[in-house]
Design a protein around this motif. Structure first.
Motif, PDB file in Angstrom:
ATOM      1  N   PRO A  49       0.849  -1.199   0.000  1.00 11.98           N
ATOM      2  CA  PRO A  49       0.000   0.000   0.000  1.00 11.98           C
ATOM      3  C   PRO A  49       0.878   1.240   0.000  1.00 11.98           C
ATOM      4  O   PRO A  49       2.090   1.124   0.188  1.00 11.98           O
ATOM      5  CB  PRO A  49      -0.762  -0.128   1.311  1.00 11.98           C
ATOM      6  N   SER A  51       3.250   4.051   0.761  1.00 11.03           N
ATOM      7  CA  SER A  51       4.259   3.852   1.786  1.00 11.03           C
ATOM      8  C   SER A  51       4.136   4.843   2.931  1.00 11.03           C
ATOM      9  O   SER A  51       4.701   4.668   3.976  1.00 11.03           O
ATOM     10  CB  SER A  51       5.641   3.973   1.173  1.00 11.03           C
ATOM     11  N   THR A  87     -10.832   0.098   4.858  1.00  7.03           N
ATOM     12  CA  THR A  87      -9.469  -0.413   4.907  1.00  7.03           C
ATOM     13  C   THR A  87      -9.089  -0.758   3.476  1.00  7.03           C
ATOM     14  O   THR A  87      -9.953  -0.832   2.616  1.00  7.03           O
ATOM     15  CB  THR A  87      -9.379  -1.674   5.766  1.00  7.03           C
ATOM     16  N   GLU A 102       1.209  -4.359   7.563  1.00 11.16           N
ATOM     17  CA  GLU A 102       0.678  -3.006   7.443  1.00 11.16           C
ATOM     18  C   GLU A 102      -0.834  -3.058   7.311  1.00 11.16           C
ATOM     19  O   GLU A 102      -1.378  -3.816   6.529  1.00 11.16           O
ATOM     20  CB  GLU A 102       1.235  -2.286   6.215  1.00 11.16           C
ATOM     21  N   VAL A 119      -1.249   4.687   7.254  1.00 10.87           N
ATOM     22  CA  VAL A 119      -0.817   3.318   6.983  1.00 10.87           C
ATOM     23  C   VAL A 119       0.475   2.991   7.722  1.00 10.87           C
ATOM     24  O   VAL A 119       0.958   1.889   7.715  1.00 10.87           O
ATOM     25  CB  VAL A 119      -0.636   3.126   5.460  1.00 10.87           C
ATOM     26  N   GLU A 120       1.017   3.977   8.441  1.00  7.42           N
ATOM     27  CA  GLU A 120       2.367   3.850   8.989  1.00  7.42           C
ATOM     28  C   GLU A 120       2.477   2.982  10.230  1.00  7.42           C
ATOM     29  O   GLU A 120       3.523   2.435  10.501  1.00  7.42           O
ATOM     30  CB  GLU A 120       2.872   5.250   9.372  1.00  7.42           C
ATOM     31  N   ASP A 121       1.408   2.884  10.993  1.00  9.75           N
ATOM     32  CA  ASP A 121       1.551   2.308  12.317  1.00  9.75           C
ATOM     33  C   ASP A 121       1.381   0.800  12.345  1.00  9.75           C
ATOM     34  O   ASP A 121       1.008   0.184  11.371  1.00  9.75           O
ATOM     35  CB  ASP A 121       0.584   2.971  13.293  1.00  9.75           C
ATOM     36  N   ARG A 122       1.640   0.235  13.510  1.00  8.65           N
ATOM     37  CA  ARG A 122       1.673  -1.215  13.616  1.00  8.65           C
ATOM     38  C   ARG A 122       0.301  -1.824  13.762  1.00  8.65           C
ATOM     39  O   ARG A 122       0.135  -3.017  13.601  1.00  8.65           O
ATOM     40  CB  ARG A 122       2.544  -1.622  14.796  1.00  8.65           C
ATOM     41  N   SER A 123      -0.685  -1.051  14.118  1.00  8.86           N
ATOM     42  CA  SER A 123      -2.006  -1.649  14.282  1.00  8.86           C
ATOM     43  C   SER A 123      -3.066  -0.733  13.692  1.00  8.86           C
ATOM     44  O   SER A 123      -2.871   0.463  13.558  1.00  8.86           O
ATOM     45  CB  SER A 123      -2.305  -1.881  15.762  1.00  8.86           C
ATOM     46  N   GLN A 124      -4.174  -1.353  13.355  1.00  4.93           N
ATOM     47  CA  GLN A 124      -5.330  -0.603  12.873  1.00  4.93           C
ATOM     48  C   GLN A 124      -5.714   0.485  13.868  1.00  4.93           C
ATOM     49  O   GLN A 124      -6.082   1.580  13.484  1.00  4.93           O
ATOM     50  CB  GLN A 124      -6.535  -1.526  12.737  1.00  4.93           C
TER      51      GLN A 124
ATOM     52  N   PRO B  99       9.362  -0.420   1.220  1.00  9.39           N
ATOM     53  CA  PRO B  99       9.069   0.418   2.390  1.00  9.39           C
ATOM     54  C   PRO B  99       8.683  -0.400   3.614  1.00  9.39           C
ATOM     55  O   PRO B  99       8.956   0.005   4.741  1.00  9.39           O
ATOM     56  CB  PRO B  99       7.901   1.295   1.929  1.00  9.39           C
ATOM     57  N   ARG B 103      10.020  -0.014   7.527  1.00 10.15           N
ATOM     58  CA  ARG B 103       9.161   0.059   8.717  1.00 10.15           C
ATOM     59  C   ARG B 103       9.556  -1.023   9.716  1.00 10.15           C
ATOM     60  O   ARG B 103       9.649  -0.769  10.914  1.00 10.15           O
ATOM     61  CB  ARG B 103       7.700  -0.150   8.319  1.00 10.15           C
ATOM     62  N   ARG B 106      12.488  -0.084  11.778  1.00 17.09           N
ATOM     63  CA  ARG B 106      12.122   0.880  12.825  1.00 17.09           C
ATOM     64  C   ARG B 106      11.463   0.157  14.004  1.00 17.09           C
ATOM     65  O   ARG B 106      11.780   0.390  15.175  1.00 17.09           O
ATOM     66  CB  ARG B 106      11.134   1.887  12.235  1.00 17.09           C
ATOM     67  N   TRP B 107      10.547  -0.731  13.692  1.00 19.46           N
ATOM     68  CA  TRP B 107       9.815  -1.443  14.749  1.00 19.46           C
ATOM     69  C   TRP B 107      10.731  -2.411  15.494  1.00 19.46           C
ATOM     70  O   TRP B 107      10.601  -2.607  16.698  1.00 19.46           O
ATOM     71  CB  TRP B 107       8.630  -2.195  14.145  1.00 19.46           C
ATOM     72  N   HIS B 149       0.832  -6.893  16.615  1.00 17.58           N
ATOM     73  CA  HIS B 149      -0.137  -5.916  17.120  1.00 17.58           C
ATOM     74  C   HIS B 149      -1.474  -6.274  16.483  1.00 17.58           C
ATOM     75  O   HIS B 149      -1.629  -6.215  15.268  1.00 17.58           O
ATOM     76  CB  HIS B 149       0.282  -4.500  16.751  1.00 17.58           C
ATOM     77  N   ARG B 151      -5.778  -6.031  16.971  1.00 18.31           N
ATOM     78  CA  ARG B 151      -6.756  -5.192  17.653  1.00 18.31           C
ATOM     79  C   ARG B 151      -5.995  -4.183  18.530  1.00 18.31           C
ATOM     80  O   ARG B 151      -5.041  -3.584  18.066  1.00 18.31           O
ATOM     81  CB  ARG B 151      -7.730  -6.037  18.486  1.00 18.31           C
TER      82      ARG B 151
END
Ligand SMILES: C[S@@+](CC[C@H](N)C(=O)[O-])C[C@H]1O[C@@H](n2cnc3c(N)ncnc32)[C@H](O)[C@@H]1O
Lengths: 243, 358
Positions: A49, A51, A87, A102, A119-124, B99, B103, B106-107, B149, B151
């Motif tokens: 998706p 980036s 989503t 992602e 879209v950057e983070d680890r969770s929804q 990409p 990520r 980083r994580w 990760h 929910r």
């Protein structure tokens, strides 16, 4: 499968709680859920998706959505209630077939048509929080509220983002809030509303704000998004962009 | 409250003598690869190339520690400059066109560091080995850091247990929509990491219980860790055994049955994404002929464990399987079930089958 068939699913409450689960929501029987609509978004390049987080505006030009409703004054839950959440449509069979960390979230704010995604983070859950804060910024930038210059007093949100040397800024307003502070968005919105009302004239706005023209220009230029939005206001009135 | 790393360590035996020394040969190897001609680095890593002896040995050693990386105590001091150098070396292994790998780096750094960024949860040499295994062997990132990760939770995972999928999150929502779910007894069959069981338990009232079963010992261990991390020991009871076998005493007493059983048709296994096919347990994926073997077995047993009005939700391989099951249940067991239907996932695939016992 008809795309029009929308899943009706209960909204997660409190989008900003990350590690604590919100108190159990009221019990609902199947089918009695409030209508938060989940849309799938077909992204043109489904994998990977986009980036980075992005935001788009799907309405034509600047419009004053929602009859001057104060969207930025709403709580996250209230604002979320005005959004459709989508989503990214995954390609392929999904489920057990796929390892894809992602998880993108896209919010469409129904009253204004503004779309924000993350879209950057680890969770929804975290993506939803970032999309929501991006939505606030976009609302500030895009939704113009009419003001009456005859009896105008700048709101405190605007005073808070002004440099301390402003002559209309009382001592009780506190330190200047910068673009990285979440409270910058409502101030920015008020500043753009004022600029819109004075037809893009920075010197007019400066007079009202008790600042020099240069100081207001610098404030506008301090944030890229603010500068772009201000220049759009000016361009619509045939004025040169600020640089 | 999340249990501490110490609790996790107590639960999962750690190596008696964790090797505190970085692997000098490995560092040298990587260091030299960054100083030599760049051509070797710009080619994207080829997952097919097996790792060389030295790195493989190290990787095996790193993975033999059953405590997930993110829960290990941060006790390895690391100078900021070494960490920055590692970051550069690690970045040099991945192309800008990936990409997701940037990520992941980083994580990984976020999970590998303690609260004090000057302390790592593993020696730098082990971190290098983990990173190489990820980019070159396509070992799933979730196994590298030991969590997913999911929910609003951080679910511990490790090799031998399925990484919970984002699609499956919706199952919890469906359970939450059942009237009175919070006071009932539920079963999560094939619980794996325990993700579903823990998430459901966290929404329950004091009377609610989830019986979580799995035939895999690793799954049982990991599920136990997750139950403990979220303090759900009073609500989730873990039982070892095949499908309904451990539930003999609960016949006719369950308000609901949840399962995400293995559903991939055996013939599709060779074509799976490497992260899945090479690294996740076959026991968690292989659904036998047409992928339906376990799903059909679950349908068979449903009516005897559910109490009247009880709810079930199964995850499936998607459209065809769901349609088949809906049809099958409504034809063969019309007298036992009602409201049987398929539910879409976020990608508009008919991913779930749900219904109620009459
Ligand atoms: C697709 S995984 C699902 C794991 C977890 N519920 C989730 O959704 O992430 C299927 C699980 O079923 C378990 N399993 C396979 N055969 C089983 C059997 N005969 N009895 C009980 N569990 C079984 C596997 O060990 C695996 O944990």
């Amino acid at each position: 499968m008809a795309r029009a068939l929308l899943r009706i699913t209960r909204c997660y409450s409190s989008p900003l709680s990350s590690l604590t689960f919100p108190p159990p929501p009221p019990l609902l029987h199947r089918g009695a859920a409030p209508p938060l609509r989940f849309l799938s978004i077909s992204s043109s390049s489904p994998s990977p998706p986009p980036s980075s987080s992005a935001a788009t505006w799907d309405g034509p030009g600047v419009k004053g959505g929602g009859d001057g409703e104060d969207f930025l004054g709403m709580s996250d839950d209230e604002l979320m209630g005005q959004c459709e959440m989508g989503t990214f449509k995954a390609s392929g069979p999904g489920g057990q077939h796929r390892n894809k960390r992602e998880s993108a979230v896209r919010l469409r704010h129904r009253p204004t048509g503004i779309i924000a995604q993350a879209v950057e983070d680890r969770s929804q859950h975290k993506n939803r929080a970032s999309a929501l804060s991006r939505l606030r910024t976009l609302i500030a930038l895009r939704v113009r509220k009419p003001i009456n210059l005859e009896d105008y007093t700048p709101p405190v949100e605007l005073l808070q983002i002004l440099p301390l040397k402003s002559t209309i800024r009382g001592k009780d307003v506190g330190p200047q809030i910068g673009p990285n502070n979440p409270k910058f968005a409502p101030g920015m919105q008020a500043l753009l509303d004022l600029l819109f009302a004075v037809e893009g004239s920075v010197s007019e706005a400066a007079k009202i704000l008790g600042l020099s023209t240069g100081a207001v220009s610098r404030l506008i230029l301090s944030d890229d998004a603010l500068r772009t939005a201000a220049n759009e206001v000016r361009a619509a009135k045939g004025l040169k962009p600020l640089k | 409250m999340l249990a501490s790393a110490a609790a996790a360590a107590a639960l999962l035996p750690r190596r008696l003598n964790p090797n505190p020394n970085p692997k000098p040969y490995l560092l040298k190897r990587l260091a030299s690869s960054t100083t030599t001609s760049s051509s070797a680095r710009t080619t994207p890593p080829n997952p097919q190339i097996p790792i060389s002896g030295a790195a493989a040995a190290t990787a095996a050693e790193v993975e033999s520690n059953p405590t997930p990386l993110f829960l290990r105590p941060a006790e390895h001091p690391i100078p900021a400059t070494s960490l920055a150098a590692f970051r550069r070396r690690a970045e040099s292994l991945i192309p800008p066109t990936a990409p997701h790998l940037h990520r992941h780096l980083r994580w990984l750094l976020a999970d590998a560091a303690g609260e004090d960024p000057a302390l790592l949860r593993l020696p730098l040499g082990d971190l290098e080995a983990l990173w190489i295994r990820h980019v070159r062997d396509r070992r799933p990132f979730q196994y590298v850091v030991g969590n997913e990760h999911w929910r609003d939770m951080v679910v511990a995972v490790r090799e031998g247990v399925l990484i919970p999928r984002p699609e499956t999150e919706a199952v919890v929502e469906m359970v939450g929509n059942v009237e009175g779910f919070e006071g009932g007894w539920w079963a999560d069959l094939g619980t794996g990491s325990g993700a579903i069981a823990v998430a459901v338990a966290r929404m329950m009232g004091p009377k609610g219980r989830v019986f979580a079963t799995d035939v895999s010992e690793v799954a049982i261990e990991v599920a136990r860790l997750n139950v403990q991390r979220y303090g759900m020991q009073d609500k989730v009871e873990i039982r070892h055994g095949s499908w309904f076998e451990p539930l003999e005493d609960l016949k006719g007493k369950l308000m609901g049955v949840i399962s995400n059983p293995p559903y991939i048709p055996t013939e599709d296994l060779p074509g799976l994404q490497p992260e899945v096919g090479w690294h996740e347990p076959k026991l968690a994926l292989d659904g036998g002929k047409d992928g339906l073997e376990h799903l059909l077995h679950l349908c068979e047993g449903l009516s005897s464990v559910l109490k009247p009005g009880g709810f079930f939700v199964f995850e499936t391989n998607g459209n065809k399987q769901s349609e088949f099951l809906v049809d099958f249940i409504s034809t063969k067991w019309d007298s036992s079930f009602c409201d049987v239907g398929a539910v879409l996932d976020f990608a508009d695939i008919k991913r779930f089958v749900t219904g109620y016992r009459r």
